[in-house]
Design a protein around this motif. Structure first.
Motif, PDB file in Angstrom:
ATOM      1  N   THR A   1       0.904  -1.082   0.024  1.00  0.00           N
ATOM      2  CA  THR A   1       0.085  -0.144  -0.130  1.00  0.00           C
ATOM      3  C   THR A   1       0.873   1.391  -0.071  1.00  0.00           C
ATOM      4  N   GLY A   2       0.396   2.342  -0.429  1.00  0.00           N
ATOM      5  CA  GLY A   2       1.048   3.683  -0.656  1.00  0.00           C
ATOM      6  C   GLY A   2       0.268   4.576  -1.504  1.00  0.00           C
ATOM      7  N   ASP A   3       1.080   5.509  -1.850  1.00  0.00           N
ATOM      8  CA  ASP A   3       0.361   6.726  -2.294  1.00  0.00           C
ATOM      9  C   ASP A   3       0.733   7.028  -4.053  1.00  0.00           C
ATOM     10  N   PHE A   4       1.564   6.085  -4.399  1.00  0.00           N
ATOM     11  CA  PHE A   4       1.992   6.062  -5.677  1.00  0.00           C
ATOM     12  C   PHE A   4       0.720   5.864  -6.877  1.00  0.00           C
ATOM     13  N   GLU A   5       0.714   6.799  -7.762  1.00  0.00           N
ATOM     14  CA  GLU A   5      -0.556   6.602  -8.440  1.00  0.00           C
ATOM     15  C   GLU A   5       0.162   6.351 -10.146  1.00  0.00           C
ATOM     16  N   LEU A   6      -0.523   5.347 -10.397  1.00  0.00           N
ATOM     17  CA  LEU A   6      -0.105   4.787 -11.938  1.00  0.00           C
ATOM     18  C   LEU A   6      -1.189   4.994 -12.750  1.00  0.00           C
ATOM     19  N   ASP A   7      -1.260   5.575 -13.873  1.00  0.00           N
ATOM     20  CA  ASP A   7      -2.357   5.898 -14.826  1.00  0.00           C
ATOM     21  C   ASP A   7      -2.591   4.668 -15.392  1.00  0.00           C
ATOM     22  N   GLY A   8      -3.781   3.977 -15.532  1.00  0.00           N
ATOM     23  CA  GLY A   8      -4.230   2.818 -15.790  1.00  0.00           C
ATOM     24  C   GLY A   8      -4.607   1.891 -14.586  1.00  0.00           C
ATOM     25  N   VAL A   9      -4.141   2.117 -13.508  1.00  0.00           N
ATOM     26  CA  VAL A   9      -4.361   1.355 -12.475  1.00  0.00           C
ATOM     27  C   VAL A   9      -5.360   2.259 -11.425  1.00  0.00           C
ATOM     28  N   THR A  10      -6.348   1.716 -11.042  1.00  0.00           N
ATOM     29  CA  THR A  10      -7.320   2.661 -10.259  1.00  0.00           C
ATOM     30  C   THR A  10      -7.132   3.395  -8.898  1.00  0.00           C
TER      31      THR A  10
ATOM     32  N   LYS B   1      20.965   1.458 -19.458  1.00  0.00           N
ATOM     33  CA  LYS B   1      19.830   0.778 -18.611  1.00  0.00           C
ATOM     34  C   LYS B   1      18.467   1.808 -18.943  1.00  0.00           C
ATOM     35  N   ALA B   2      17.322   1.114 -18.770  1.00  0.00           N
ATOM     36  CA  ALA B   2      15.878   2.228 -18.622  1.00  0.00           C
ATOM     37  C   ALA B   2      15.314   1.937 -17.410  1.00  0.00           C
ATOM     38  N   ILE B   3      14.747   2.869 -16.965  1.00  0.00           N
ATOM     39  CA  ILE B   3      14.244   3.180 -15.601  1.00  0.00           C
ATOM     40  C   ILE B   3      12.646   3.656 -15.645  1.00  0.00           C
ATOM     41  N   MET B   4      12.076   2.904 -14.886  1.00  0.00           N
ATOM     42  CA  MET B   4      10.644   3.603 -14.714  1.00  0.00           C
ATOM     43  C   MET B   4      10.100   3.046 -13.437  1.00  0.00           C
ATOM     44  N   SER B   5       9.037   3.515 -12.848  1.00  0.00           N
ATOM     45  CA  SER B   5       8.452   3.322 -11.812  1.00  0.00           C
ATOM     46  C   SER B   5       6.933   2.572 -12.018  1.00  0.00           C
ATOM     47  N   ARG B   6       6.710   1.498 -11.013  1.00  0.00           N
ATOM     48  CA  ARG B   6       5.461   0.561 -11.183  1.00  0.00           C
ATOM     49  C   ARG B   6       4.941   0.383  -9.963  1.00  0.00           C
ATOM     50  N   SER B   7       3.888  -0.313  -9.616  1.00  0.00           N
ATOM     51  CA  SER B   7       3.527  -0.677  -8.499  1.00  0.00           C
ATOM     52  C   SER B   7       2.984  -2.182  -8.535  1.00  0.00           C
ATOM     53  N   ALA B   8       2.810  -3.024  -7.328  1.00  0.00           N
ATOM     54  CA  ALA B   8       2.458  -4.203  -7.397  1.00  0.00           C
ATOM     55  C   ALA B   8       1.613  -4.613  -6.388  1.00  0.00           C
ATOM     56  N   ARG B   9       0.729  -5.452  -6.286  1.00  0.00           N
ATOM     57  CA  ARG B   9      -0.059  -5.969  -5.236  1.00  0.00           C
ATOM     58  C   ARG B   9      -0.585  -7.461  -5.452  1.00  0.00           C
ATOM     59  N   VAL B  10      -0.551  -8.287  -4.336  1.00  0.00           N
ATOM     60  CA  VAL B  10      -1.311  -9.401  -4.272  1.00  0.00           C
ATOM     61  C   VAL B  10      -2.717  -9.316  -4.328  1.00  0.00           C
ATOM     62  N   LEU B  11      -3.522  -9.784  -5.521  1.00  0.00           N
ATOM     63  CA  LEU B  11      -4.572  -9.841  -5.353  1.00  0.00           C
ATOM     64  C   LEU B  11      -5.308 -10.912  -4.789  1.00  0.00           C
ATOM     65  N   MET B  12      -4.945 -12.084  -4.788  1.00  0.00           N
ATOM     66  CA  MET B  12      -5.439 -13.541  -4.191  1.00  0.00           C
ATOM     67  C   MET B  12      -4.197 -14.455  -3.958  1.00  0.00           C
ATOM     68  N   GLU B  13      -4.209 -15.248  -3.049  1.00  0.00           N
ATOM     69  CA  GLU B  13      -3.160 -16.219  -2.906  1.00  0.00           C
ATOM     70  C   GLU B  13      -3.879 -17.666  -2.480  1.00  0.00           C
ATOM     71  N   GLY B  14      -3.267 -18.602  -2.682  1.00  0.00           N
ATOM     72  CA  GLY B  14      -3.650 -19.846  -2.544  1.00  0.00           C
ATOM     73  C   GLY B  14      -3.662 -21.120  -3.249  1.00  0.00           C
ATOM     74  N   GLN B  15      -4.676 -21.574  -4.115  1.00  0.00           N
ATOM     75  CA  GLN B  15      -4.514 -22.741  -4.902  1.00  0.00           C
ATOM     76  C   GLN B  15      -5.232 -22.503  -6.142  1.00  0.00           C
ATOM     77  N   VAL B  16      -4.888 -22.773  -7.413  1.00  0.00           N
ATOM     78  CA  VAL B  16      -5.750 -22.839  -8.387  1.00  0.00           C
ATOM     79  C   VAL B  16      -6.182 -24.257  -8.774  1.00  0.00           C
ATOM     80  N   ARG B  17      -7.066 -24.462  -9.351  1.00  0.00           N
ATOM     81  CA  ARG B  17      -7.413 -26.022  -9.619  1.00  0.00           C
ATOM     82  C   ARG B  17      -7.781 -26.116 -11.028  1.00  0.00           C
ATOM     83  N   ILE B  18      -7.201 -27.237 -11.433  1.00  0.00           N
ATOM     84  CA  ILE B  18      -7.597 -27.586 -12.996  1.00  0.00           C
ATOM     85  C   ILE B  18      -7.893 -29.159 -13.100  1.00  0.00           C
TER      86      ILE B  18
END
Length: 397
Positions: free
Chosen positions: A159-168, A375-392
């Protein structure tokens, strides 16, 4: 009739930048899928819900767009001075194949976070509070990427206050460095940053004409063309392109002929089996427009406009790897990207895309007449949405 029951596979569903995908530890995959091949591809297709003739991926984890039909496999790195090996699979929505030909720059933002949280980074590297530098080996393109991941109270800060256009919603900022992002003998494209040896080429495209094009291998192989040469302004949003079958066919034709010219394929017919690379993008000088969220983007706030297609559709924002290509090309005087941005030498650009703006920096220099980028540099953000197990289903692969 007896049916094989479903199996469970540990997995994490993550957002990285403006993309999201299903992340796996290599050792958590069934043994047959721990090595490249048909079993792995079939497993990932079933996880995502492809191929889906309806184009919705209802029976899987995919979101029916190029930005959400993605998979990542991570493991402790086998290479010196690296923490994690990162393998990316772009899953086709309506066809039965996984494209392994390139990286996903957006999901790269989530790789460091996943690696830290899943024991792939040594505990002694993780402070109680501060930033962890995660050295990533990007397997698809044989390149080093460095992620700077914030840590709070010994855990990844999401969590934080970094805003990325294209992410709500805002989140914690993750800075990403793509080291030596241009192609080499081990990387995608198999040669030089400019595979034709030219900053600008005349690209002959049947049914379209001869277009000025910058063909570059940096971040991901990309074909840049001028918006005005194909009847666009560079301010277009998704619906203007994706609802136009004629336009999509034109862009795919440009992409296929660009791929041949770049040496990625030998014949245009091979492009259909290589959807992830190269990308095709069109550029224009700065102009004001209203983004897809309703945000006003002023011409004075950007250096140029860029619109890019991914997996046959106009991207809702910008692919991270394509942003690397944009930053690199912008830093080299004479490319179409640089000219659209005003033609001067620069170490960073802010460009307008359908969802807003993005800033990317690149360090380029010329040695013995050849351009290189360190090098090329840019800032992004990331977040876990769900974790556990997938079933197939157990017989899916």
């Amino acid at each position: 009739m007896a049916h094989v029951p479903q199996i469970r596979i540990p997995a994490t569903y993550m957002r990285g930048g403006t993309s999201k995908g299903v992340f796996f530890k290599l050792t958590d995959l069934p043994e047959a899928a721990q090595v490249p091949g048909e079993a792995r591809d079939k497993l990932l297709l079933r996880v995502i819900g492809s191929p889906d003739p309806y184009g919705k991926q209802i029976d899987g984890m995919g979101g029916a767009t190029s930005s959400t039909s993605k998979t990542v496999i991570l493991s402790k790195s086998t290479r010196a001075d690296h923490d994690v090996d990162y393998l990316f699979g772009q899953v086709s929505i309506d066809k039965p194949f996984v494209d392994w030909s390139g990286n996903c720059g957006n999901l790269t933002a989530a790789v460091g976070s996943f690696a830290i949280s899943n024991g792939l980074v040594p505990a002694e590297q993780i402070p109680e509070n501060g930033v962890v530098t995660v050295r990533i080996w990007q397997v698809n393109i044989a390149k080093t990427i460095i992620a700077h991941v914030p840590i709070t109270n010994g855990a990844v800060q999401e969590t934080g206050d970094f805003e990325l256009d294209g992410v709500t919603f805002p989140a914690a900022e993750v800075q990403i460095e793509f080291l030596d992002p241009a192609a080499d003998d081990d990387g995608e494209g198999g040669g030089a940053m400019f595979p034709t040896g030219n900053l600008v080429d005349d690209l002959e495209v049947p049914g379209v004409g001869t277009l000025k094009a910058t063909l570059i291998n940096a971040g991901i192989p990309t074909v840049f063309i001028n918006a005005e040469d194909i009847g666009y302004t560079g301010t277009e949003l998704q619906e203007a392109i994706n609802s136009d079958d004629k336009a999509l066919t034109m862009f795919e034709t440009i992409r296929a002929h660009g791929a041949v010219r770049m040496g990625l394929i030998k014949h245009v017919d091979e492009a259909a089996g290589r959807q992830h690379t190269p990308k095709v993008a069109f550029v224009a000088g700065p102009a004001s427009y209203v983004s897809s969220s309703g945000k006003q983007v002023a011409a004075g706030d950007i250096d140029l406009l860029v619109r890019a297609l991914s997996m046959g559709k106009l991207h809702h924002a910008m692919m991270g790897t394509a942003a690397v290509a944009i930053g690199t090309a912008a830093a080299i005087p004479g490319t179409l990207v640089n000219l659209a941005a005003g033609g001067s030498e620069r170490s960073a650009v802010r460009f307008g895309h359908p969802s807003g703006t993005l800033r990317v920096g690149a360090e380029a220099k010329q040695l013995n007449g050849e351009w290189t980028v360190t090098k090329a540099i840019m800032s992004r953000s990331a977040r876990v949405l769900m974790e556990g197990q997938v079933r197939i289903p157990g017989d899916a692969f």
